[in-house]
Design an enzyme around this catalytic site. Structure first.
Site, PDB file in Angstrom:
ATOM      1  N   GLU A   1      -1.311  11.278 -17.055  1.00 38.76           N
ATOM      2  CA  GLU A   1      -1.506  11.211 -15.815  1.00 38.76           C
ATOM      3  C   GLU A   1      -0.510  10.954 -14.840  1.00 38.76           C
ATOM      4  OE1 GLU A   1      -2.777  12.609 -13.447  1.00 38.76           O
ATOM      5  OE2 GLU A   1      -4.962  11.918 -12.836  1.00 38.76           O
ATOM      6  N   ASP A   2      -0.255  11.666 -13.682  1.00 35.42           N
ATOM      7  CA  ASP A   2       1.011  10.899 -12.804  1.00 35.42           C
ATOM      8  C   ASP A   2       0.638   9.894 -12.458  1.00 35.42           C
ATOM      9  OD1 ASP A   2      -1.203  12.051 -11.178  1.00 35.42           O
ATOM     10  OD2 ASP A   2      -0.086  13.127 -10.112  1.00 35.42           O
TER      11      ASP A   2
ATOM     12  N   ASP B   1      -5.021   5.745  -9.165  1.00 33.73           N
ATOM     13  CA  ASP B   1      -5.031   5.336  -7.920  1.00 33.73           C
ATOM     14  C   ASP B   1      -6.239   4.648  -7.663  1.00 33.73           C
ATOM     15  OD1 ASP B   1      -4.266   4.736  -4.942  1.00 33.73           O
ATOM     16  OD2 ASP B   1      -5.271   6.799  -4.436  1.00 33.73           O
ATOM     17  N   THR B   2      -7.501   5.293  -7.060  1.00 29.32           N
ATOM     18  CA  THR B   2      -8.859   4.985  -7.352  1.00 29.32           C
ATOM     19  C   THR B   2      -9.184   4.681  -8.632  1.00 29.32           C
ATOM     20  OG1 THR B   2      -9.846   7.036  -6.994  1.00 29.32           O
ATOM     21  CG2 THR B   2      -9.319   5.911  -4.839  1.00 29.32           C
TER      22      THR B   2
ATOM     23  N   THR C   1     -10.446   9.816 -11.087  1.00 33.77           N
ATOM     24  CA  THR C   1     -10.104  11.000 -11.773  1.00 33.77           C
ATOM     25  C   THR C   1      -9.971  10.596 -13.267  1.00 33.77           C
ATOM     26  OG1 THR C   1      -8.851  11.852 -10.143  1.00 33.77           O
ATOM     27  CG2 THR C   1      -8.368  12.648 -12.003  1.00 33.77           C
TER      28      THR C   1
ATOM     29  N   PHE D   1       1.984   5.565  -0.465  1.00 33.12           N
ATOM     30  CA  PHE D   1       1.970   6.849  -1.069  1.00 33.12           C
ATOM     31  C   PHE D   1       3.167   7.328  -1.364  1.00 33.12           C
ATOM     32  CE2 PHE D   1       1.232  11.265  -1.188  1.00 33.12           C
ATOM     33  CZ  PHE D   1       0.089  11.594  -1.492  1.00 33.12           C
TER      34      PHE D   1
ATOM     35  N   ASP E   1       2.697  15.118  -5.154  1.00 39.10           N
ATOM     36  CA  ASP E   1       3.013  15.551  -4.081  1.00 39.10           C
ATOM     37  C   ASP E   1       2.421  15.232  -2.883  1.00 39.10           C
ATOM     38  OD1 ASP E   1       0.157  16.310  -4.971  1.00 39.10           O
ATOM     39  OD2 ASP E   1       0.247  17.704  -3.182  1.00 39.10           O
TER      40      ASP E   1
ATOM     41  N   ARG F   1       6.971  17.732  -5.054  1.00 37.26           N
ATOM     42  CA  ARG F   1       6.705  17.793  -6.526  1.00 37.26           C
ATOM     43  C   ARG F   1       8.291  17.704  -7.241  1.00 37.26           C
ATOM     44  NH1 ARG F   1       1.401  17.908  -7.606  1.00 37.26           N
ATOM     45  NH2 ARG F   1       0.294  19.153  -6.460  1.00 37.26           N
TER      46      ARG F   1
HETATM   47  P1  IMP Z   1      -7.381   8.712  -8.288  1.00 34.55           P
HETATM   48  O1  IMP Z   1      -8.760   9.561  -8.900  1.00 34.55           O
HETATM   49  O2  IMP Z   1      -7.685   8.054  -6.879  1.00 34.55           O
HETATM   50  O3  IMP Z   1      -7.142   7.640  -9.231  1.00 34.55           O
HETATM   51  O4  IMP Z   1      -6.167   9.692  -8.058  1.00 34.55           O
HETATM   52  C1  IMP Z   1      -5.602  10.523  -8.856  1.00 34.55           C
HETATM   53  C2  IMP Z   1      -4.749  11.527  -8.262  1.00 34.55           C
HETATM   54  O5  IMP Z   1      -4.452  11.397  -6.859  1.00 34.55           O
HETATM   55  C3  IMP Z   1      -3.542  11.473  -8.926  1.00 34.55           C
HETATM   56  O6  IMP Z   1      -3.325  12.228 -10.156  1.00 34.55           O
HETATM   57  C4  IMP Z   1      -2.630  12.153  -7.903  1.00 34.55           C
HETATM   58  O7  IMP Z   1      -2.412  13.652  -8.079  1.00 34.55           O
HETATM   59  C5  IMP Z   1      -3.184  11.687  -6.536  1.00 34.55           C
HETATM   60  N1  IMP Z   1      -2.467  10.593  -6.201  1.00 34.55           N
HETATM   61  C6  IMP Z   1      -3.027   9.216  -5.971  1.00 34.55           C
HETATM   62  N2  IMP Z   1      -2.117   8.658  -5.223  1.00 34.55           N
HETATM   63  C7  IMP Z   1      -1.117   9.421  -4.947  1.00 34.55           C
HETATM   64  C8  IMP Z   1       0.327   9.202  -4.443  1.00 34.55           C
HETATM   65  O8  IMP Z   1       0.771   7.973  -3.958  1.00 34.55           O
HETATM   66  N3  IMP Z   1       1.123  10.139  -4.201  1.00 34.55           N
HETATM   67  C9  IMP Z   1       0.640  11.407  -4.583  1.00 34.55           C
HETATM   68  N4  IMP Z   1      -0.519  11.725  -5.169  1.00 34.55           N
HETATM   69  C10 IMP Z   1      -1.324  10.599  -5.366  1.00 34.55           C
END
Ligand code: IMP
Length: 182
Positions: A105-106, A109-110, A113, A158, A165, A171
């Site tokens: 995974e890139d 964050d929360t 995903t 961010f 992206d 990207r």
């Molecule tokens: P999560 O489900 O909130 O953990 O988010 C996961 C997805 O949100 C990552 O795979 C990213 O695609 C996107 N994301 C979260 N933070 C960033 C950021 O700082 N820059 C770009 N994409 C982000």
């Protein structure tokens, strides 16, 4: 007045990223011991589209030994905010039952995903399922997720570039940059 382009400030240069990813490749292989016949373990890398495509390409080449590549497409984001509503838009082509899978995974964050994907993949019966996240933003976590390999842990900014992206742009930046800061 002309609209101002967003400001980008470098967080990790391409050289710093390359060093870290090279080290991660070795860390990952070290956690997959050879099988009982001393054959190196085949690792199935599962890249989460689109954000992980650059990291996945570099990481795959940094892991010595047999590796196979799969992709999963998910959508959950609008602009800079996670909707929390994760959906698989492109499923795996392979049956992962009995395989040693590493979800790539890139950024975590929360955690919504990765939490969703881990559950969705666990039920398919992989021999093992680990997670490699290029970036981790622990201060933003809503659900706890186990990250087995982390490239860099970052504060709540961010970020864009190296696959990440903002509204589908940036990207292709070879560095990781903070969006919106001078
Ligand atoms: P999560 O489900 O909130 O953990 O988010 C996961 C997805 O949100 C990552 O795979 C990213 O695609 C996107 N994301 C979260 N933070 C960033 C950021 O700082 N820059 C770009 N994409 C982000």
């Amino acid at each position: 007045m002309m609209p101002q382009p967003p400001k980008l400030s470098t967080l990790y240069s391409p050289a710093v990223i390359a060093n870290r990813v090279a080290a991660m490749g070795l860390e990952i292989r070290a956690l997959y011991p050879p099988d009982s016949d001393a054959n190196p373990t085949r690792i199935t890398l599962i890249g989460v589209l689109k954000g992980s495509y650059v990291f996945l390409a570099d990481l795959a080449r940094a892991i010595p030994g047999p590796v196979e590549i799969e992709f999963l497409g998910v959508s959950s984001y609008n602009g800079t905010e996670s909707s929390g509503n994760v959906r698989i838009t492109h499923d795996l082509r392979a049956d992962i039952a009995g395989r040693h899978c590493l979800l790539v995974e890139d950024i975590a964050d929360t955690g919504l995903t990765l939490d969703y994907l881990r559950r969705a993949l666990e039920v398919r019966g992989p021999a093992s399922l680990r997670v490699a996240a290029f970036l981790d933003k622990p201060s933003r976590r809503i659900v706890p997720v186990q990250l087995d390999f982390i490239g860099f842990s970052i504060p709540d900014h961010f970020v864009v570039g190296y696959g990440l992206d903002y509204d589908q742009l940036y990207r292709n930046l070879p560095e990781v940059a903070i969006l919106g800061k001078a």
